[in-house]
Design a protein around this motif. Structure first.
Motif, PDB file in Angstrom:
ATOM      1  N   THR A  51       0.818  -1.221   0.000  1.00 59.74           N
ATOM      2  CA  THR A  51       0.000   0.000   0.000  1.00 59.74           C
ATOM      3  C   THR A  51       0.844   1.260   0.000  1.00 59.74           C
ATOM      4  O   THR A  51       0.298   2.367   0.017  1.00 59.74           O
ATOM      5  CB  THR A  51      -0.927   0.011   1.226  1.00 59.74           C
ATOM      6  N   GLU A  52       2.190   1.123   0.015  1.00 55.56           N
ATOM      7  CA  GLU A  52       3.068   2.289  -0.026  1.00 55.56           C
ATOM      8  C   GLU A  52       3.208   2.784  -1.462  1.00 55.56           C
ATOM      9  O   GLU A  52       3.414   1.993  -2.386  1.00 55.56           O
ATOM     10  CB  GLU A  52       4.449   1.931   0.529  1.00 55.56           C
ATOM     11  N   SER A  53       3.117   4.086  -1.671  1.00 58.38           N
ATOM     12  CA  SER A  53       3.215   4.671  -3.019  1.00 58.38           C
ATOM     13  C   SER A  53       4.395   5.635  -3.138  1.00 58.38           C
ATOM     14  O   SER A  53       4.447   6.464  -4.040  1.00 58.38           O
ATOM     15  CB  SER A  53       1.913   5.410  -3.369  1.00 58.38           C
ATOM     16  N   SER A  61       0.590   1.172 -11.542  1.00 59.13           N
ATOM     17  CA  SER A  61      -0.295   0.021 -11.667  1.00 59.13           C
ATOM     18  C   SER A  61      -1.730   0.463 -11.429  1.00 59.13           C
ATOM     19  O   SER A  61      -2.020   1.228 -10.523  1.00 59.13           O
ATOM     20  CB  SER A  61       0.101  -1.058 -10.654  1.00 59.13           C
ATOM     21  N   LYS A  62      -2.613  -0.062 -12.239  1.00 58.12           N
ATOM     22  CA  LYS A  62      -4.025   0.279 -12.082  1.00 58.12           C
ATOM     23  C   LYS A  62      -4.637  -0.410 -10.871  1.00 58.12           C
ATOM     24  O   LYS A  62      -5.740  -0.103 -10.475  1.00 58.12           O
ATOM     25  CB  LYS A  62      -4.803  -0.134 -13.345  1.00 58.12           C
ATOM     26  N   GLN A  66      -6.962  -0.489  -5.687  1.00 53.75           N
ATOM     27  CA  GLN A  66      -8.136  -1.338  -5.708  1.00 53.75           C
ATOM     28  C   GLN A  66      -8.111  -2.256  -4.490  1.00 53.75           C
ATOM     29  O   GLN A  66      -7.197  -3.077  -4.343  1.00 53.75           O
ATOM     30  CB  GLN A  66      -8.172  -2.168  -6.988  1.00 53.75           C
ATOM     31  N   PRO A  67      -9.110  -2.151  -3.601  1.00 52.68           N
ATOM     32  CA  PRO A  67      -9.101  -2.950  -2.361  1.00 52.68           C
ATOM     33  C   PRO A  67      -9.028  -4.446  -2.622  1.00 52.68           C
ATOM     34  O   PRO A  67      -8.344  -5.173  -1.907  1.00 52.68           O
ATOM     35  CB  PRO A  67     -10.431  -2.555  -1.682  1.00 52.68           C
ATOM     36  N   ALA A  71      -6.126  -6.844  -1.189  1.00 53.93           N
ATOM     37  CA  ALA A  71      -6.442  -7.991  -0.328  1.00 53.93           C
ATOM     38  C   ALA A  71      -5.911  -9.285  -0.931  1.00 53.93           C
ATOM     39  O   ALA A  71      -5.416 -10.167  -0.216  1.00 53.93           O
ATOM     40  CB  ALA A  71      -7.956  -8.086  -0.116  1.00 53.93           C
ATOM     41  N   GLN A  72      -6.002  -9.403  -2.250  1.00 53.12           N
ATOM     42  CA  GLN A  72      -5.510 -10.617  -2.912  1.00 53.12           C
ATOM     43  C   GLN A  72      -3.996 -10.755  -2.763  1.00 53.12           C
ATOM     44  O   GLN A  72      -3.476 -11.853  -2.536  1.00 53.12           O
ATOM     45  CB  GLN A  72      -5.903 -10.594  -4.383  1.00 53.12           C
ATOM     46  N   ARG A  73      -3.271  -9.648  -2.866  1.00 53.72           N
ATOM     47  CA  ARG A  73      -1.814  -9.706  -2.726  1.00 53.72           C
ATOM     48  C   ARG A  73      -1.422 -10.087  -1.304  1.00 53.72           C
ATOM     49  O   ARG A  73      -0.478 -10.860  -1.087  1.00 53.72           O
ATOM     50  CB  ARG A  73      -1.212  -8.354  -3.111  1.00 53.72           C
ATOM     51  N   PHE A  74      -2.142  -9.553  -0.299  1.00 54.10           N
ATOM     52  CA  PHE A  74      -1.863  -9.958   1.076  1.00 54.10           C
ATOM     53  C   PHE A  74      -2.159 -11.449   1.276  1.00 54.10           C
ATOM     54  O   PHE A  74      -1.405 -12.155   1.954  1.00 54.10           O
ATOM     55  CB  PHE A  74      -2.709  -9.129   2.058  1.00 54.10           C
ATOM     56  N   THR A  75      -3.248 -11.921   0.684  1.00 55.65           N
ATOM     57  CA  THR A  75      -3.583 -13.347   0.788  1.00 55.65           C
ATOM     58  C   THR A  75      -2.502 -14.206   0.149  1.00 55.65           C
ATOM     59  O   THR A  75      -2.132 -15.262   0.683  1.00 55.65           O
ATOM     60  CB  THR A  75      -4.938 -13.618   0.112  1.00 55.65           C
TER      61      THR A  75
END
Length: 749
Positions: A51-53, A61-62, A66-67, A71-75
């Protein structure tokens, strides 16, 4: 359907049972919780950079904001931490610690001993695995030994994952790793090891993927560049072969030429038409004699004119073939036209039509028009050939244009693909140059100072709560399916029989029947008992069918038939009625014993003598025909000693004949006697219930129909009698009697 009072009574009756179960469960759960091992919890965290920009990248990245994508990347990260390869690295670190550290986390009971040489081999193998990131190969002996030691220390994958909780800290960039174990140092070590080994594992995976991506896109870029160059060369070769420099400009030039030539042809056609018409008009002005001289003049100059016409036609063809670009040819045509005009004028000067030479100008114009028509016709023919040539050239341009267009489209596609691959290559190379792992450990797990709360109180409370609920469910379920007659309402609902009255339970050690109806010093139960006996007497007396002979029976033993008959006979006696009691209970002659009756109804009695069959009792106007306990049936004894005619005679002597029969459930005696009497009264004890064995007896009672006068519910507990409380308040007395049943010691006096 159970009422609230029914549920309360069922719980009250089983309260000691419930308390016993609760005490037992409490003891068991206390023992179990006391044996629970202490648990120590430690937590580590690491940041992901998802989540760091703040980092600079080649492109945005688009999916960054996007939540769902976040969430998918954390999973994905959590699942990578749970993977076998990552867990294996943690297992190797744990085993390395156990083999090298002086203070081990665990001390297995059955741990194989290791020699220093074998221990060194295992440690070296562990280091090699940690460096390479490879999992165990069980076919290898050393790897198999490592696996056995991991199992001995209980560091298998399932155990580690069960002790470890990995999850994203809500609405943050961090993933927390919590470990709970029996050893405080083990919890902290395991949490930190999970984080460090995963960061290392993730870094290796990312570097491997980045290098692979660069190599792949480099190969793809070279391949696509080669394909693009091949397409460009094909187009170049095709253009050279077909002499095409710029197909569009060439086509445009030919079309322009064709347009100019077509305009020229139209002009020549117009010239032909106008010159032919002019020649005809001049010819009409000549006489035949004039025409003769005109033809002579034409013959003189015809050869010269023909030469000029041939030259003009050749020059026109040359001019047209040069796409009307040959200026010298155009100038030569103009000069020849002037020579032709001079020749025509010369010919007209030499023409002699008449002395006055009046038509000299007409001859010149006619000749000039005819020559122009002839030249124009030749010119049109040349123009038509040139138009045909230009159209042929244009027709050859169409397939070339299609082929060139196909080549250009292929080149365009190949160029786009090459640029796309080149862009991916640039991104991969940038990622390789900027290969800084975004995973950073943010919180180091510390050794916990004290164990976690064992939650013994909560477990005990929960177990007690569940036990209470289960006990209540069991008790209510038992009450729902219980068919015990503990009050009049349940009796009528369950059986459907008409209830004459009920009799309360008498808790006295010695009972006097006469005092129940005469004494003023009675307990509340005794008052209620005598009142309801009188109620039963009134029901029998007020019956319109005038039932004199009544059989008293029941479904079970010990339901109080004898006491009820004696009390009812005494009530009839007080009302001035004569009563005969017949003890037909050949299986339990209680009435005969209590009233001291003779044992007339017996297989041993040989002579029938009805006058000697009765015995006077201590109750006025009450006699009894006793019996002897035996295995004979009523029909076998009554047929000889007390038949139907004898009953009719006794009815003339007594107002009521009360007969006691044995239990319907066990014997058929009462069924035989029911055919001889006017009515049947059934007695049920409130503490009894309907069982499977009672079904046949109940069916018999149902079959009696109107002959069944009704039922009496006996031995009803005072707590089930609402009006008992009002009687208790009125009399303001309390009973401290012993808790004995009514038939403990019964006296008539």
């Amino acid at each position: 359907m159970l009422s609230a009072s029914d549920i309360f009574k069922a719980i009250r009756n089983k309260i000691w049972w419930i308390l016993a179960v609760l005490i037992l469960v409490t003891g068991v759960m206390y023992y179990i919780t006391s044996k629970m091992a202490k648990k120590y919890k430690s937590k580590a965290q690491f940041s992901t950079g998802i989540t760091e920009s703040s980092e600079i990248t080649l492109g945005e990245s688009k999916e960054v904001n996007q939540p769902f994508a976040i969430a998918q990347r954390f999973t994905n990260l959590v699942e990578m931490m749970r993977s076998r390869q990552c867990v294996s690295m943690v297992q190797f670190r744990l085993l390395e610690h156990e083999l090298t550290d002086s203070v081990a986390f665990r001390q297995p009971e059955h741990l194989p001993k290791l020699s220093p040489e074998n221990k060194k081999i295992l440690i070296d193998r562990l280091h090699a695995k940690l460096d390479s990131g490879d999992v165990l190969t069980l076919s290898n002996k050393t790897d198999n030994d490592i696996n056995n030691y991991i199992k001995a220390y209980n560091y298998d994958q399932d155990d580690l994952l069960n002790r470890t909780t990995m999850k994203r800290v809500p609405d943050s960039d961090f993933i927390s790793v919590e470990v709970e174990s029996e050893n405080a140092r083990l919890s902290a070590f395991l949490a930190n090891t999970f984080v460090t080994e995963f960061i290392k594992f993730y870094d290796n995976q990312r570097s491997y993927k980045t290098a692979g991506s660069v190599n792949f896109f480099e190969k793809m870029a070279r391949l696509k560049k080669k394909e693009l160059d091949a397409k460009v060369n094909e187009l170049k070769t095709y253009k050279l072969k077909n002499r095409v420099i710029n197909l569009y400009e060439q086509t445009k030039s030919i079309v322009n030429q064709l347009s100019s030539v077509e305009i020229m042809r139209e002009q020549e056609n117009m010239k032909i038409s106008s010159r032919e018409r002019a020649a005809d008009e001049i010819g009409e002005k000549f006489t035949s004699k004039d025409k003769k001289y005109y033809e002579v003049v034409s013959l003189k100059i015809n050869n010269e004119i023909e030469d000029l016409k041939l030259k003009i036609n050749k020059l026109n063809e040359k001019y047209l073939s040069s796409n009307m670009m040959d200026k010298s040819a155009k100038d030569s045509v103009d000069m020849l036209h002037k020579e032709m005009t001079v020749l025509i004028e010369k010919a007209s000067d030499e023409a002699i039509v008449n002395p006055n030479e009046v038509k000299k100008e007409l001859i010149s114009r006619k000749l000039h028009s005819e020559l122009e028509v002839e030249i124009a016709l030749k010119t049109v023919a040349s123009i038509d050939k040139d138009i045909e040539r230009l159209q042929g050239i244009i027709s050859t341009f169409a397939p070339m244009e299609a082929s060139i267009g196909a080549y250009e489209r292929e080149i365009s596609v190949a160029s786009e693909v090459y640029l796309l691959v080149l862009n991916k290559l640039n991104v991969a190379q940038f990622a390789a140059l900027n290969d800084n792992n975004s995973l950073k450990q943010a919180e180091i797990a510390q050794v916990p100072e004290k164990p976690e709360s064992s939650k013994k109180v909560m477990i005990l409370a929960l177990s007690l709560g569940v036990t209470i609920i289960l006990c209540l469910m069991v008790v209510i379920g038992m009450a729902y399916f219980d068919e015990t007659f503990y009050n009049t309402l349940r009796f009528e609902t369950t059986t459907g029989f008409h209830l004459i009255s009920f009799l309360p339970e008498l808790k006295v050690s010695e009972l006097s029947i006469k005092k129940l109806f005469t004494s003023t010093e009675l307990s509340q139960e005794e008052i209620l008992f005598s009142r309801n006996i009188r109620k039963i007497r009134q029901e029998i007396e007020s019956n319109s069918h005038n039932h004199q002979s009544i059989l008293f029976t029941g479904t079970k033993l010990g339901e109080g038939k004898s006491l009820t008959i004696i009390a009812l006979a005494n009530a009839f006696s007080l009302a001035g009625k004569t009563v005969l009691i017949v003890d037909a209970n050949f299986k339990n002659a209680t009435l005969t014993q209590l009233l001291n009756g003779n044992k007339y109804l017996s297989p041993e009695t040989e002579d029938k003598n009805l006058d000697l069959s009765t015995t006077k009792t201590s109750i006025n106007n009450v006699d009894i025909i006793g019996c002897e306990v035996n295995n004979a049936s009523p029909s076998e004894i009554f047929g000889k000693l007390l038949n139907q005619q004898d009953f009719n005679n006794l009815k003339n002597k007594y107002d009521y004949i009360l007969i006691e029969g044995p239990s319907l459930q066990l014997w058929a005696d009462s069924r035989e006697i029911s055919d001889m009497v006017d009515a049947v009264i059934t007695i049920f004890a409130a503490h009894h219930s309907i069982s499977v064995n009672d079904k046949e007896a109940l069916n018999f009672i149902y079959s009696l129909e109107e002959k069944h006068f009704g039922s009496i519910l006996n031995i009803v507990h005072t707590s089930e009698i609402p009006e008992f409380q009002s009687i208790k308040k009125q009399n303001k007395k309390s009973s401290n009697k012993n808790n004995s049943k009514i038939n403990t010691n019964i006296k008539i006096e």
